[in-house]
Scaffold this active site. Structure first.
Site, PDB file in Angstrom:
ATOM      1  N   ASN A 179      31.248  54.101  34.660  1.00 39.87           N
ATOM      2  CA  ASN A 179      30.453  52.982  34.836  1.00 39.87           C
ATOM      3  C   ASN A 179      29.268  53.225  34.881  1.00 39.87           C
ATOM      4  O   ASN A 179      28.538  53.872  35.047  1.00 39.87           O
ATOM      5  CB  ASN A 179      31.203  52.171  36.040  1.00 39.87           C
ATOM      6  N   GLU A 197      26.076  50.506  35.793  1.00 37.40           N
ATOM      7  CA  GLU A 197      25.708  49.444  36.393  1.00 37.40           C
ATOM      8  C   GLU A 197      24.265  48.811  35.895  1.00 37.40           C
ATOM      9  O   GLU A 197      23.462  49.539  35.271  1.00 37.40           O
ATOM     10  CB  GLU A 197      25.450  49.567  37.859  1.00 37.40           C
ATOM     11  N   CYS A 200      32.053  48.699  32.925  1.00 35.95           N
ATOM     12  CA  CYS A 200      33.207  49.596  33.555  1.00 35.95           C
ATOM     13  C   CYS A 200      33.390  50.836  32.679  1.00 35.95           C
ATOM     14  O   CYS A 200      33.308  50.860  31.398  1.00 35.95           O
ATOM     15  CB  CYS A 200      34.319  48.808  34.029  1.00 35.95           C
ATOM     16  N   GLU A 208      36.103  52.089  31.738  1.00 37.75           N
ATOM     17  CA  GLU A 208      37.285  51.982  30.717  1.00 37.75           C
ATOM     18  C   GLU A 208      36.743  51.176  29.735  1.00 37.75           C
ATOM     19  O   GLU A 208      37.427  51.715  28.430  1.00 37.75           O
ATOM     20  CB  GLU A 208      38.604  51.301  31.453  1.00 37.75           C
ATOM     21  N   CYS A 252      39.893  46.627  36.686  1.00 43.24           N
ATOM     22  CA  CYS A 252      39.576  45.235  37.150  1.00 43.24           C
ATOM     23  C   CYS A 252      40.225  44.287  36.183  1.00 43.24           C
ATOM     24  O   CYS A 252      40.650  44.741  34.976  1.00 43.24           O
ATOM     25  CB  CYS A 252      37.880  44.992  37.145  1.00 43.24           C
ATOM     26  N   CYS A 263      38.664  44.697  32.348  1.00 47.72           N
ATOM     27  CA  CYS A 263      39.059  45.801  31.633  1.00 47.72           C
ATOM     28  C   CYS A 263      40.705  45.861  31.284  1.00 47.72           C
ATOM     29  O   CYS A 263      41.018  46.320  30.210  1.00 47.72           O
ATOM     30  CB  CYS A 263      38.875  47.178  32.581  1.00 47.72           C
TER      31      CYS A 263
END
Length: 147
Positions: free
Chosen positions: A48, A50, A59, A61, A93, A96
């Protein structure tokens, strides 16, 4: 989808843990790592990343999937995801899940705890009734031309 070998599972687990170490998560301190195995045997990882503008965060993935697509891989055997959460599995999430569905509903998703305990699902398990490219091929009502 073909079953994964023990070696593939172990590599998906270890690469996800390694990717997690590279997470850029200075706002949430929630590290996530992912590993992806393409159908032709290529490996990709992601963490990830940010951003101060939270909506621009990507993210792990999606990072792995974007790396794969940018290298020419669009069919996958499995993806793994891990975090530092001890008592439960970290799941992708909603964004994703939808992003993963773009590339198929049947490939494996390995949820990995820090102790390397694994729970295996498919993209379809995580996103039942998901919208996928096949939905764009379905017959639709004719559109009326506007005046």
């Amino acid at each position: 989808m073909a079953d994964l070998t023990n070696e593939e599972v172990q590599k998906l687990v270890s690469l996800a843990h390694e990717a997690k170490e590279k997470a850029y998560c200075k706002y949430s301190n929630f590290r996530v790592g992912s590993a992806l195995l393409s159908s032709d045997g290529k490996w990709f990882t992601g963490c990830n990343v940010e951003n101060a503008s939270y909506g621009l965060t990507i993210c792990a993935e999606r990072t792995a999937l974007c790396k794969a697509v940018s290298e020419g891989s669009t069919t996958f055997k499995a993806i793994s995801v891990t975090s530092d959460v001890i008592e439960d599995f970290c799941t992708p999430c909603g964004a994703c899940r939808q992003f993963m569905a773009e590339f198929g509903m049947d490939y494996k998703v390995l949820l990995v705890r820090p102790d390397s305990t694994v729970k295996t699902l498919t993209v379809g398990d995580l996103l039942p009734f998901g919208f996928s490219p096949s939905d764009l091929e379905k017959k639709r009502v004719a559109q009326q031309e506007s005046a």
